[in-house]
Enzyme design. Structure first.
Site, PDB file in Angstrom:
ATOM      1  N   GLU A  73       6.991  -9.282   1.096  1.00 40.25           N
ATOM      2  CA  GLU A  73       5.694  -8.923   0.531  1.00 40.25           C
ATOM      3  C   GLU A  73       4.645  -9.893   1.054  1.00 40.25           C
ATOM      4  O   GLU A  73       4.772 -11.106   0.870  1.00 40.25           O
ATOM      5  CB  GLU A  73       5.732  -9.002  -1.005  1.00 40.25           C
ATOM      6  CG  GLU A  73       4.377  -8.668  -1.610  1.00 40.25           C
ATOM      7  CD  GLU A  73       4.314  -8.859  -3.125  1.00 40.25           C
ATOM      8  OE1 GLU A  73       5.238  -9.445  -3.716  1.00 40.25           O
ATOM      9  OE2 GLU A  73       3.304  -8.407  -3.714  1.00 40.25           O
ATOM     10  N   CYS A  77      -3.582 -12.853   3.648  1.00 43.49           N
ATOM     11  CA  CYS A  77      -3.728 -12.824   5.101  1.00 43.49           C
ATOM     12  C   CYS A  77      -5.194 -13.090   5.407  1.00 43.49           C
ATOM     13  O   CYS A  77      -6.066 -12.385   4.884  1.00 43.49           O
ATOM     14  CB  CYS A  77      -3.311 -11.433   5.587  1.00 43.49           C
ATOM     15  SG  CYS A  77      -3.780 -11.041   7.267  1.00 43.49           S
ATOM     16  N   THR A  90      -4.115 -10.209  15.025  1.00 43.70           N
ATOM     17  CA  THR A  90      -3.061  -9.392  15.627  1.00 43.70           C
ATOM     18  C   THR A  90      -1.894 -10.263  16.079  1.00 43.70           C
ATOM     19  O   THR A  90      -0.724  -9.951  15.812  1.00 43.70           O
ATOM     20  CB  THR A  90      -3.627  -8.610  16.834  1.00 43.70           C
ATOM     21  OG1 THR A  90      -4.658  -7.749  16.348  1.00 43.70           O
ATOM     22  CG2 THR A  90      -2.555  -7.793  17.535  1.00 43.70           C
ATOM     23  N   VAL A 118      -7.930  -2.383   5.211  1.00 43.29           N
ATOM     24  CA  VAL A 118      -6.995  -1.287   5.517  1.00 43.29           C
ATOM     25  C   VAL A 118      -6.993  -0.994   7.027  1.00 43.29           C
ATOM     26  O   VAL A 118      -5.933  -0.805   7.628  1.00 43.29           O
ATOM     27  CB  VAL A 118      -7.330  -0.018   4.687  1.00 43.29           C
ATOM     28  CG1 VAL A 118      -6.564   1.195   5.200  1.00 43.29           C
ATOM     29  CG2 VAL A 118      -7.023  -0.256   3.209  1.00 43.29           C
ATOM     30  N   GLY A 119      -8.183  -1.014   7.650  1.00 40.03           N
ATOM     31  CA  GLY A 119      -8.292  -0.742   9.092  1.00 40.03           C
ATOM     32  C   GLY A 119      -7.493  -1.734   9.921  1.00 40.03           C
ATOM     33  O   GLY A 119      -6.811  -1.358  10.879  1.00 40.03           O
TER      34      GLY A 119
END
Ligand code: ACO
EC number: 2.3.1.48
Length: 162
Positions: A73, A77, A90, A118-119
């Site tokens: 989990e 971030c 990334t 979300v993107g």
């Protein structure tokens, strides 16, 4: 530039980096109570994958591996403000996937993503559809409103980092 995965193990450098990461989370995730951030970042059940440049923390991901359930989990971030949108997020996620699969033995990640992130998670291979069987994660991760539950399945073989 280096990527490290550390937990609260008392090693001086690790503690300094974890405090740096905690400060980035506190600034970048203003809706999260600071005490909650400190608690999870310093919790020994959690690990943090971080980008370190000139011995300073650029950003990181704090997660909890559930070894028996083979999923992790992601709790927090973030990349520090002046280093966002340069590709660090990334590369960080790729290092997390590699470590979680090869060291922790995990197959999936779950996270409650903020609406505006979300993107980013979609670009990292996360979906809003949860394919992982409920029995494997229900009761392990805490429900949290104000976020969207997202899942990522790791490829069993793909090299995520070079
Ligand atoms: N929404 C949509 N797309 C995004 C976002 C976003 N918020 N952030 C980055 N992207 C895109 C980039 O445009 C890029 O797309 P491209 O590959 O087509 O060029 C791709 O995602 C990856 O970009 P990176 O440069 O690798 O991302 P970055 O280093 O900025 O890290 C992160 C992304 C971690 C979301 C960073 O912008 C950040 O710290 N934001 C503020 C904190 C935050 O929202 N964290 C997530 C909260 S949810 C949670 O913690 C569980």
């Amino acid at each position: 530039l280096k990527f490290v995965c550390v937990s609260n193990d008392g090693v001086d450098d690790h503690m300094i980096w974890l405090i740096g990461l905690k400060n980035i989370f506190a600034r970048q995730l203003p809706n999260m109570p600071k005490e909650y951030i400190v608690r999870l970042v310093m919790d020994r059940n959690h690990k943090s994958v971080m980008v370190i440049r000139r011995n300073l923390v650029v950003g990181g991901i704090t997660y909890r591996p559930y070894g028996s359930q083979k999923f992790g989990e992601i709790a927090f971030c973030a990349i520090t403000a002046d280093e966002q949108v340069k590709g660090y997020g990334t590369r960080l996620m790729n290092h997390l996937k590699q470590h979680a699969r090869d060291v922790d033995g995990l197959t999936h990640f779950l996270t409650y993503a903020d609406n505006n992130a979300v993107g980013y998670f979609v670009k990292q291979g996360f979906t809003k559809e949860i394919y992982l069987e409920k029995e494997r994660w229900q009761g392990y991760i805490k429900d949290y409103d104000g976020g969207i539950l997202m899942e990522c399945k790791m490829d069993p073989k793909l090299p995520y980092t070079d």
